[in-house]
Design a protein around this motif. Structure first.
Motif, PDB file in Angstrom:
ATOM      1  N   PHE A  85      -0.563  -7.469  -3.271  1.00  0.00           N
ATOM      2  CA  PHE A  85      -0.508  -7.220  -1.731  1.00  0.00           C
ATOM      3  C   PHE A  85       0.213  -6.146  -1.403  1.00  0.00           C
ATOM      4  O   PHE A  85       1.274  -5.679  -1.849  1.00  0.00           O
ATOM      5  CB  PHE A  85       0.104  -8.536  -1.054  1.00  0.00           C
ATOM      6  N   VAL A  86      -0.450  -5.129  -0.407  1.00  0.00           N
ATOM      7  CA  VAL A  86       0.201  -3.803  -0.147  1.00  0.00           C
ATOM      8  C   VAL A  86      -0.203  -3.604   1.355  1.00  0.00           C
ATOM      9  O   VAL A  86      -1.222  -4.076   1.755  1.00  0.00           O
ATOM     10  CB  VAL A  86      -0.113  -2.815  -1.001  1.00  0.00           C
ATOM     11  N   THR A  87       0.882  -3.129   2.132  1.00  0.00           N
ATOM     12  CA  THR A  87       0.563  -2.676   3.342  1.00  0.00           C
ATOM     13  C   THR A  87       0.590  -1.086   3.774  1.00  0.00           C
ATOM     14  O   THR A  87       1.677  -0.614   3.376  1.00  0.00           O
ATOM     15  CB  THR A  87       1.741  -3.374   4.458  1.00  0.00           C
ATOM     16  N   PRO A  88      -0.593  -0.784   4.147  1.00  0.00           N
ATOM     17  CA  PRO A  88      -0.616   0.692   4.492  1.00  0.00           C
ATOM     18  C   PRO A  88       0.329   1.194   5.195  1.00  0.00           C
ATOM     19  O   PRO A  88       0.805   0.361   6.328  1.00  0.00           O
ATOM     20  CB  PRO A  88      -1.999   0.966   4.775  1.00  0.00           C
ATOM     21  N   GLY A  89       0.920   2.440   5.144  1.00  0.00           N
ATOM     22  CA  GLY A  89       2.078   3.029   6.125  1.00  0.00           C
ATOM     23  C   GLY A  89       1.525   3.274   7.531  1.00  0.00           C
ATOM     24  O   GLY A  89       0.267   3.143   7.761  1.00  0.00           O
ATOM     25  N   SER A  90       2.265   4.002   8.136  1.00  0.00           N
ATOM     26  CA  SER A  90       1.861   4.604   9.517  1.00  0.00           C
ATOM     27  C   SER A  90       0.841   5.569   9.428  1.00  0.00           C
ATOM     28  O   SER A  90       0.252   6.058  10.129  1.00  0.00           O
ATOM     29  CB  SER A  90       2.964   5.219  10.276  1.00  0.00           C
ATOM     30  N   ASP A  91       0.592   6.163   8.124  1.00  0.00           N
ATOM     31  CA  ASP A  91      -0.395   7.220   8.013  1.00  0.00           C
ATOM     32  C   ASP A  91      -1.659   6.517   7.449  1.00  0.00           C
ATOM     33  O   ASP A  91      -2.423   7.524   6.883  1.00  0.00           O
ATOM     34  CB  ASP A  91       0.287   8.315   7.074  1.00  0.00           C
ATOM     35  N   ALA A  92      -1.782   5.264   7.480  1.00  0.00           N
ATOM     36  CA  ALA A  92      -2.891   4.539   6.916  1.00  0.00           C
ATOM     37  C   ALA A  92      -3.225   4.639   5.436  1.00  0.00           C
ATOM     38  O   ALA A  92      -4.353   4.748   4.937  1.00  0.00           O
ATOM     39  CB  ALA A  92      -3.965   4.865   7.741  1.00  0.00           C
ATOM     40  N   LYS A  93      -2.212   5.155   4.625  1.00  0.00           N
ATOM     41  CA  LYS A  93      -2.278   5.221   3.194  1.00  0.00           C
ATOM     42  C   LYS A  93      -1.392   4.351   2.464  1.00  0.00           C
ATOM     43  O   LYS A  93      -0.343   4.339   2.896  1.00  0.00           O
ATOM     44  CB  LYS A  93      -2.125   6.792   2.933  1.00  0.00           C
ATOM     45  N   ILE A  94      -1.655   4.150   1.181  1.00  0.00           N
ATOM     46  CA  ILE A  94      -0.785   3.493   0.262  1.00  0.00           C
ATOM     47  C   ILE A  94      -0.036   4.306  -0.743  1.00  0.00           C
ATOM     48  O   ILE A  94       0.706   3.632  -1.767  1.00  0.00           O
ATOM     49  CB  ILE A  94      -1.493   1.968  -0.334  1.00  0.00           C
ATOM     50  N   GLY A  95      -0.665   5.523  -1.001  1.00  0.00           N
ATOM     51  CA  GLY A  95      -0.120   6.428  -1.841  1.00  0.00           C
ATOM     52  C   GLY A  95      -0.791   6.162  -3.364  1.00  0.00           C
ATOM     53  O   GLY A  95      -0.038   6.321  -4.120  1.00  0.00           O
ATOM     54  N   VAL A  96      -2.146   6.423  -3.115  1.00  0.00           N
ATOM     55  CA  VAL A  96      -2.652   6.326  -4.401  1.00  0.00           C
ATOM     56  C   VAL A  96      -3.668   7.562  -4.506  1.00  0.00           C
ATOM     57  O   VAL A  96      -4.352   7.835  -3.374  1.00  0.00           O
ATOM     58  CB  VAL A  96      -3.312   4.978  -4.927  1.00  0.00           C
ATOM     59  N   LEU A  97      -4.283   7.943  -5.605  1.00  0.00           N
ATOM     60  CA  LEU A  97      -5.315   8.988  -5.805  1.00  0.00           C
ATOM     61  C   LEU A  97      -6.596   7.994  -6.563  1.00  0.00           C
ATOM     62  O   LEU A  97      -6.329   7.234  -7.614  1.00  0.00           O
ATOM     63  CB  LEU A  97      -5.006   9.933  -6.772  1.00  0.00           C
ATOM     64  N   ILE A  98      -7.718   7.674  -5.693  1.00  0.00           N
ATOM     65  CA  ILE A  98      -8.758   6.850  -6.166  1.00  0.00           C
ATOM     66  C   ILE A  98      -9.734   7.687  -6.852  1.00  0.00           C
ATOM     67  O   ILE A  98     -10.244   8.522  -6.127  1.00  0.00           O
ATOM     68  CB  ILE A  98      -9.277   5.703  -4.919  1.00  0.00           C
TER      69      ILE A  98
END
Length: 241
Positions: A85-98
């Protein structure tokens, strides 16, 4: 002629994503929401909020549209499924390269000339039905317009990806592009061939020619609307870069 098997799923088939291709985590940014939730590089993304994933773009779109909202991401790690379970930050990102990883089996079959024509026609029937189905879903609101249609920029992007997969994939893409343009051209819209056909049918029904001024007004209106539509599609292409 070699014919690569593609999935029956409508979403995958429309975008030529081979069955078995899944988005995967390439890198995880340190101290990011993804790292804190336990996501690791190499994790295969199977679903987000129980919605199956087929491409890295799909995963990115879902994440970016759920800013500050907790997401349940189903991953596969060492052949074991796990929910994080992860919540995207204010920049709408979770910090991954997909990126993407291939998990399925590839089957290649060689057919003779007559069989190739038969299966080629079957592919045309299938893709024609999928195209009309997608257009219908746009009108009903089930699919966003910007996700269903692409302009020269998106076409170039898909062409590049298909070329990277080999000459057969690239030629298959060109065939589908030609088919899509042919289908759009027969739509009953002024300026297009389908619009001309409608006028001919109307003239046949009323047994007289439509006044040239009315024809010109219809054609000019259709041309303006078509140019506006093209500009809107190109604008969406630029935004998606």
């Amino acid at each position: 002629v070699q014919r690569k098997l593609i999935p029956d799923d409508e979403t995958q088939a429309m975008f030529l994503i081979p069955e078995g291709v899944k988005p995967a985590i390439g890198e995880v940014v340190k101290d990011s929401p993804a790292e804190k939730s336990g996501i690791k590089a190499g994790d295969i993304l199977l679903a987000i909020n129980d919605e199956s994933l087929y491409s890295s773009q799909q995963a990115t779109d879902i994440i970016s549209s759920n800013k500050d909202q907790e997401l349940k991401i189903t991953v596969e790690r060492n052949k074991v499924k796990k929910d994080v379970f992860v919540t995207p930050g204010s920049d709408a990102k979770i910090g991954v390269l997909i990126g993407t990883v291939f998990m399925g089996e590839t089957q290649m079959k060689t057919y003779g000339a007559f069989e190739s024509v038969y299966y080629g026609w079957k592919d045309i029937e299938k893709m024609t039905a999928l195209t009309f189905s997608m257009i219908g879903k746009v009108f009903t609101g089930d699919v966003e317009f910007k996700k269903a249609f692409g302009g020269p920029i998106k076409i170039a992007q898909i062409a590049a990806k298909s070329a990277d997969s080999g000459i057969s994939s690239f030629l298959y893409f060109l065939a589908l592009l030609s088919l899509s343009l042919a289908i759009l051209n027969i739509m009953p819209f002024p300026v297009l061939d389908g619009g001309h056909l409608v006028m001919i049918l109307i003239e046949s029904a009323i047994k007289r020619e439509i006044p040239i001024k009315i024809k010109m007004a219809i054609q000019n209106t259709g041309l303006v609307l078509l140019l506006l539509l093209m500009a809107f599609i190109i604008y969406n292409d630029i935004l998606s870069l």
